[in-house]
Design an enzyme around this catalytic site. Structure first.
Site, short mmCIF file in Angstrom:
data_model
loop_
_atom_site.label_atom_id
_atom_site.label_comp_id
_atom_site.label_asym_id
_atom_site.label_seq_id
_atom_site.Cartn_x
_atom_site.Cartn_y
_atom_site.Cartn_z
N ASP A 1 -7.54 -13.73 -0.53
CA ASP A 1 -8.59 -13.03 0.20
C ASP A 1 -9.33 -12.02 -0.68
O ASP A 1 -8.78 -11.49 -1.65
CB ASP A 1 -8.00 -12.30 1.40
N GLU A 2 -10.58 -11.78 -0.33
CA GLU A 2 -11.39 -10.68 -0.87
C GLU A 2 -11.41 -10.63 -2.40
O GLU A 2 -11.45 -9.55 -2.98
CB GLU A 2 -10.89 -9.34 -0.31
N TYR B 1 -5.16 -7.59 14.33
CA TYR B 1 -4.99 -6.59 13.27
C TYR B 1 -4.62 -5.25 13.91
O TYR B 1 -5.47 -4.44 14.25
CB TYR B 1 -6.27 -6.48 12.43
N TRP C 1 -8.01 -15.03 9.22
CA TRP C 1 -8.06 -13.60 9.56
C TRP C 1 -9.47 -13.12 9.88
O TRP C 1 -9.64 -12.18 10.63
CB TRP C 1 -7.46 -12.77 8.43
N ARG D 1 0.84 -1.21 0.00
CA ARG D 1 0.00 0.00 0.00
C ARG D 1 0.87 1.25 0.00
O ARG D 1 0.58 2.23 -0.68
CB ARG D 1 -0.92 -0.02 1.22
N ASP E 1 -0.08 -5.99 -4.13
CA ASP E 1 -1.48 -5.65 -3.91
C ASP E 1 -1.91 -4.71 -5.02
O ASP E 1 -1.15 -4.45 -5.97
CB ASP E 1 -1.69 -5.02 -2.53
N HIS F 1 -6.86 -8.46 -5.35
CA HIS F 1 -5.78 -7.54 -4.96
C HIS F 1 -4.65 -7.52 -5.99
O HIS F 1 -3.48 -7.38 -5.62
CB HIS F 1 -5.23 -7.91 -3.58
N GLU G 1 -2.71 0.81 4.79
CA GLU G 1 -3.49 1.85 4.11
C GLU G 1 -3.24 3.22 4.74
O GLU G 1 -3.09 4.22 4.03
CB GLU G 1 -4.99 1.51 4.20
N TRP H 1 -1.43 -3.82 8.29
CA TRP H 1 -1.78 -3.35 6.96
C TRP H 1 -1.50 -1.85 6.90
O TRP H 1 -1.62 -1.14 7.90
CB TRP H 1 -3.25 -3.64 6.66
#
Length: 637
Positions: free
Chosen positions: A354-355, A446, A421, A177, A206, A280, A494, A492
């Protein structure tokens, strides 16, 4: 009954030693397996030597680390002297490799008397962790990067036997990120080893950047490592345009990676590389649009919103996935994992998983054809098909595959390890299927989440208070503990743009996780941990490492009572705190009303101002909470 009473007294005496004795003792994090207080102190002097009673080259390196650290701060020239047998006297520090089944590969014994200090272990790794404990036993000034004069370098008499509960004790660092330099990663390693972490999980790819050089795919770092700079709030950024300068970012050359891996190895840290697929993947798709199911022109994401979260999961606004129906994708991944496997010695490669939004897959004719050809019933089985093929690629490189718990969807790959997670549920499910699991549940580990009230914390999607993080227990009830490899705290990035911000998020919550994966769970004690945390704060002040003091601040919980009045409850984490408040726009101190029960907010109030005290002194920061904000929260409730 008498034996139980004696045992209870012994436990209380040990806890008292931690909470009431020498300040350096109090600060031991993670808490050891066992500790017995001795008599007097060992005093480090300018004629102290380090006696190395082994020819093990790794142990020699540990002795060198210790000598350098002690010399930098004390100003003493502390030599390392090879000996056949440590003297355990003469004011020296002895390191020895022994044979003791108690220690395992990472355990140790540390014995401090007025005459000597001895560190013994089966392996050099154990000596390294003994060194970390010894440094925490020294006065806090040992954390200085400069010589500190006019101080006695005393170490309290103590005998510690210690070994880890889990072999997998990890911190994850998201360098995608926002790019962090090679030196930043080394600093990250230096800070994690203080607390006996032994595994660095590097999130290398990512939507916002591809951070590792792949020589067979040079465009990945020419294009995928760079984007326009955005200086404001994450997810509030404007979309990238074709004509913008794309100069923000960076990547690690393969030589950089080798250097980082070696630096970590010398400090007994293993590195787990992650290439996050099939979702991602915008940085890869921006470089090679043909890898997408959806033809178009793509740009590396600069922080703008790309997904919408709904009741049934996430829906992508732009296709950021690799296409599972495209054979070129698997050829691409074979090249990537060939080079990643050669760079990282660790037995695992993390493939993300993920996601992965599937709404664009649903519209793809190629995916529909794949489903018909392979007999796949839904999008979860499409992802499972992808992950199973990826596992074969990873295995062909001599590695094992690990992924986030979404890889369970549609059927888990035969030999995959799951990193759970989204709570503990995925890990429990994987373990019941006989798979190994690493626990990294967001509701405990997290550490980028808000650690205090959202009104005063950097924005994130959820809150994780320190007292909640300390409750982390990696082995759920009913699960075979042999299948739980350990746990991991995840950072993470961000909202983490630099190392100062990283420190604020990591400490003290990463200490809580460190204790959960190293120490026996019966040794954990929240009030005692708070005391030890406060001692670590003093050490980090000297080391110039940033941390958060949010544990001293209240969390505001708003609701309406049965009369429709606005009610505010204050959640206080730390024992002994008193919160003083005002409604009249003046700034509260200890002479104002103390919070004792939920407050009814007057109709004409604009703010609830709160300041916490302990022992008659202010300890938190004053929070001026707008009533308007509390009303919004109450309506959501």
């Amino acid at each position: 009954m008498k034996k139980l009473l004696i045992a209870a007294i012994v436990v209380l005496m040990c806890m008292n030693a931690f909470s009431q004795g020498n300040g350096s003792i109090v600060s031991l994090i993670p808490i050891p397996v066992s500790m017995q207080m001795g008599q007097g102190n060992f005093t480090l002097k300018n004629n102290t030597s380090i006696e190395l009673a082994t020819t093990d080259p790794d142990a020699k390196r540990v002795a060198g680390f210790l000598a350098e650290k002690l010399s930098v701060t004390t100003g003493f020239k502390i030599p390392v002297k090879p000996v056949n047998k440590a003297s355990n006297a003469n004011g020296n520090i002895a390191l020895a490799i022994v044979q003791d089944a108690t220690f395992g590969n990472e355990g140790y014994k540390l014995n401090v008397t007025p005459n000597s200090i001895s560190l013994s272990a089966n392996k050099a790794a154990g000596l390294f962790y003994a060194m970390q404990t010894l440094l925490q036993l020294l006065p806090k000034e040992i954390e200085s990067s400069k010589v500190v004069n006019n101080i006695e370098w005393n170490v309290p008499g103590v005998t510690i036997t210690d070994y880890p509960r889990f072999g997998w004790r990890a911190l994850m660092f998201d360098v995608s990120r926002h790019f962090f330099t090679k030196q930043d990663v080394k600093t990250f390693i230096d800070n994690m080893i203080r607390y006996k972490y032994n595994l660095l999980h590097l999130h290398l790819t990512d939507d916002q950047g591809w951070r590792i050089e792949i020589k067979s795919l040079p465009e990945l770092t020419k294009v995928g490592a760079w984007r326009p700079e955005r200086k404001g709030a994450w997810a509030n950024a404007k979309p990238v345009t074709a004509d913008e300068p794309k100069t923000y970012g960076g990547f690690y050359t393969q030589d950089d990676i080798r250097e980082i891996v070696q630096y970590a190895k010398e400090r007994f840290v293993t590195i787990l590389p992650e290439v996050d697929i099939p979702g991602h993947s915008m940085a890869a798709v921006a470089t090679y649009p043909q890898l997408s199911c959806t033809p178009g022109t793509y740009f590396v994401n600069a922080g703008e919103e790309t997904q919408v979260w709904e009741k049934n999961g996430n829906r992508a606004l732009i296709d950021n996935t690799l296409c599972p129906a495209n054979e070129n994708v698997y050829e691409f991944l074979d090249k990537v994992f060939t080079e990643v496997a050669q760079l990282f010695p660790f037995e695992y490669i993390h493939v993300g998983g993920d996601e992965a939004a599937k709404n664009f897959w649903e519209q793809s004719e190629a995916v529909k054809a794949l489903m018909q050809r392979e007999g796949l019933k839904n999008m979860e089985e499409v992802q499972s098909y992808f992950i199973k093929r990826v596992e074969k690629i990873v295995q062909s490189k001599g590695k094992k595959m690990i992924g986030w718990d979404e890889i369970l969807q549609g059927g888990l790959a035969p030999e995959a390890t799951v990193m759970s997670w989204r709570g503990m549920k995925g890990g429990i499910e994987a373990a019941k299927q006989g798979h190994h699991v690493v626990m990294a549940p967001k509701d405990y580990t997290y550490v980028e989440l808000m650690q205090g009230d959202p009104y005063v914390e950097p924005p994130e999607f959820d809150i994780l208070l320190l007292d909640q993080s300390y409750k982390f227990e990696p082995v759920p009830d009913g699960v075979d503990p042999k299948l739980i490899l350990g746990g991991e705290a995840c950072l993470w990035s961000e909202h983490v743009t630099n190392m100062r911000a990283a420190g604020y998020e990591l400490w003290p919550r990463a200490w809580a996780v460190a204790e959960s994966v190293w120490s026996p769970k019966e040794n954990k004690n929240w009030p005692d941990f708070v005391t030890r945390t406060e001692n670590q704060f003093q050490r980090l002040d000297i080391a110039k490492i940033k941390y958060s003091r949010s544990m001293y601040d209240p969390l505001f919980i708003a609701s309406f009572d049965n009369k429709g009045q606005l009610k505010v409850e204050l959640h206080l984490q730390v024992p002994g705190l008193v919160a003083y408040y005002s409604f009249d726009e003046t700034n509260p101190d200890e002479f104002y009303p103390a919070y004792k029960e939920p407050l009814i907010v007057p109709e004409d109030a604009l703010h609830v101002k709160v300041l916490t005290y302990r022992d008659g002194k202010p300890i938190g920061k004053q929070i001026n909470m707008p009533v308007e904000e509390l009303v919004k929260r109450a309506k959501k409730e």
